[in-house]
Motif scaffolding. Structure first.
Motif, PDB file in Angstrom:
ATOM      1  N   GLY A  13      14.476 -10.579   5.307  1.00  0.00           N
ATOM      2  CA  GLY A  13      13.503  -9.752   4.602  1.00  0.00           C
ATOM      3  C   GLY A  13      12.161  -9.753   5.301  1.00  0.00           C
ATOM      4  O   GLY A  13      11.670 -10.805   5.722  1.00  0.00           O
ATOM      5  N   ASP A  15       8.100  -8.277   4.981  1.00  0.00           N
ATOM      6  CA  ASP A  15       7.081  -7.686   4.126  1.00  0.00           C
ATOM      7  C   ASP A  15       6.406  -6.562   4.898  1.00  0.00           C
ATOM      8  O   ASP A  15       5.954  -6.756   6.027  1.00  0.00           O
ATOM      9  CB  ASP A  15       6.036  -8.728   3.717  1.00  0.00           C
ATOM     10  CG  ASP A  15       6.580  -9.726   2.703  1.00  0.00           C
ATOM     11  OD1 ASP A  15       7.586  -9.403   2.032  1.00  0.00           O
ATOM     12  OD2 ASP A  15       6.008 -10.812   2.571  1.00  0.00           O
ATOM     13  N   THR A  16       6.354  -5.371   4.286  1.00  0.00           N
ATOM     14  CA  THR A  16       5.709  -4.212   4.912  1.00  0.00           C
ATOM     15  C   THR A  16       4.684  -3.635   3.940  1.00  0.00           C
ATOM     16  O   THR A  16       4.593  -4.073   2.789  1.00  0.00           O
ATOM     17  CB  THR A  16       6.740  -3.114   5.262  1.00  0.00           C
ATOM     18  OG1 THR A  16       7.200  -2.513   4.046  1.00  0.00           O
ATOM     19  CG2 THR A  16       7.906  -3.670   6.057  1.00  0.00           C
ATOM     20  N   GLY A  19       6.382  -2.623   0.754  1.00  0.00           N
ATOM     21  CA  GLY A  19       7.172  -3.636   0.046  1.00  0.00           C
ATOM     22  C   GLY A  19       8.138  -4.346   0.972  1.00  0.00           C
ATOM     23  O   GLY A  19       8.062  -4.219   2.193  1.00  0.00           O
ATOM     24  N   ARG A  20       9.047  -5.072   0.382  1.00  0.00           N
ATOM     25  CA  ARG A  20      10.024  -5.858   1.144  1.00  0.00           C
ATOM     26  C   ARG A  20      11.124  -4.961   1.679  1.00  0.00           C
ATOM     27  O   ARG A  20      11.669  -4.136   0.954  1.00  0.00           O
ATOM     28  CB  ARG A  20      10.593  -6.937   0.226  1.00  0.00           C
ATOM     29  CG  ARG A  20      11.687  -7.812   0.756  1.00  0.00           C
ATOM     30  CD  ARG A  20      11.325  -8.944   1.709  1.00  0.00           C
ATOM     31  NE  ARG A  20      10.140  -9.690   1.508  1.00  0.00           N
ATOM     32  CZ  ARG A  20      10.052 -10.899   0.944  1.00  0.00           C
ATOM     33  NH1 ARG A  20      11.110 -11.488   0.469  1.00  0.00           N
ATOM     34  NH2 ARG A  20       8.905 -11.511   0.849  1.00  0.00           N
ATOM     35  N   THR A  22      14.807  -5.153   3.829  1.00  0.00           N
ATOM     36  CA  THR A  22      15.861  -6.067   4.275  1.00  0.00           C
ATOM     37  C   THR A  22      16.609  -5.446   5.444  1.00  0.00           C
ATOM     38  O   THR A  22      16.980  -4.278   5.394  1.00  0.00           O
ATOM     39  CB  THR A  22      16.846  -6.364   3.131  1.00  0.00           C
ATOM     40  OG1 THR A  22      16.118  -6.942   2.044  1.00  0.00           O
ATOM     41  CG2 THR A  22      17.918  -7.342   3.587  1.00  0.00           C
ATOM     42  N   LYS A  57      10.524 -13.204   6.320  1.00  0.00           N
ATOM     43  CA  LYS A  57       9.991 -14.017   5.221  1.00  0.00           C
ATOM     44  C   LYS A  57      11.107 -14.693   4.438  1.00  0.00           C
ATOM     45  O   LYS A  57      10.909 -15.752   3.852  1.00  0.00           O
ATOM     46  CB  LYS A  57       9.157 -13.161   4.265  1.00  0.00           C
ATOM     47  CG  LYS A  57       7.985 -12.474   4.930  1.00  0.00           C
ATOM     48  CD  LYS A  57       7.007 -13.474   5.480  1.00  0.00           C
ATOM     49  CE  LYS A  57       5.828 -12.755   6.125  1.00  0.00           C
ATOM     50  NZ  LYS A  57       5.042 -13.612   6.956  1.00  0.00           N
ATOM     51  N   THR A  58      12.278 -14.057   4.403  1.00  0.00           N
ATOM     52  CA  THR A  58      13.442 -14.622   3.720  1.00  0.00           C
ATOM     53  C   THR A  58      14.670 -14.417   4.598  1.00  0.00           C
ATOM     54  O   THR A  58      14.696 -13.504   5.442  1.00  0.00           O
ATOM     55  CB  THR A  58      13.698 -13.941   2.356  1.00  0.00           C
ATOM     56  OG1 THR A  58      13.932 -12.550   2.571  1.00  0.00           O
ATOM     57  CG2 THR A  58      12.532 -14.149   1.403  1.00  0.00           C
ATOM     58  N   THR A  71      13.552 -19.188   1.872  1.00  0.00           N
ATOM     59  CA  THR A  71      12.282 -18.654   2.340  1.00  0.00           C
ATOM     60  C   THR A  71      11.932 -19.293   3.675  1.00  0.00           C
ATOM     61  O   THR A  71      11.994 -20.512   3.813  1.00  0.00           O
ATOM     62  CB  THR A  71      11.172 -18.958   1.312  1.00  0.00           C
ATOM     63  OG1 THR A  71      11.559 -18.400   0.054  1.00  0.00           O
ATOM     64  CG2 THR A  71       9.846 -18.380   1.745  1.00  0.00           C
TER      65      THR A  71
END
Length: 90
Positions: A13, A15-16, A19-20, A22, A57-58, A71
């Motif tokens: 994942g 972050d943009t 939003g997130r 995947t 991030k994930t 995470t």
């Protein structure tokens, strides 16, 4: 110490501004323990890498019938151009 070195499916994942997001990739991975923190694990991914994987991030990792998720707490590009992600499990 590497405890697994196998082909794997990796979802990560990012972050943009919107939003997130995947993304997924098929790659080889090595799983390692994290010295001084028995709750975390490290994933070592050899080059070639997706260009944005360093910003993950994930992660959700499927390897050898296991599913590991968490995470990303630290990422590090290594001398051999591989990437090491330290992950705190969910």
């Amino acid at each position: 110490m590497t405890i697994v070195s196998s082909p794997a499916h990796l979802d990560y994942g990012l972050d943009t501004l919107f939003g997130r997001v995947t993304k997924s990739t098929e790659c080889r991975v090595g799983l390692e323990s994290v010295e001084g923190d028995p709750m975390r694990f490290a994933v070592r991914i050899p080059a070639p890498l997706p260009e944005d994987l360093e910003q993950a991030k994930t992660v959700v990792l499927r390897v050898n019938g296991r599913c590991l998720a968490g995470t990303v707490r630290h990422s590090q590009r290594l001398d051999d151009d591989s990437l090491k992600l330290e992950v705190e499990p969910d």
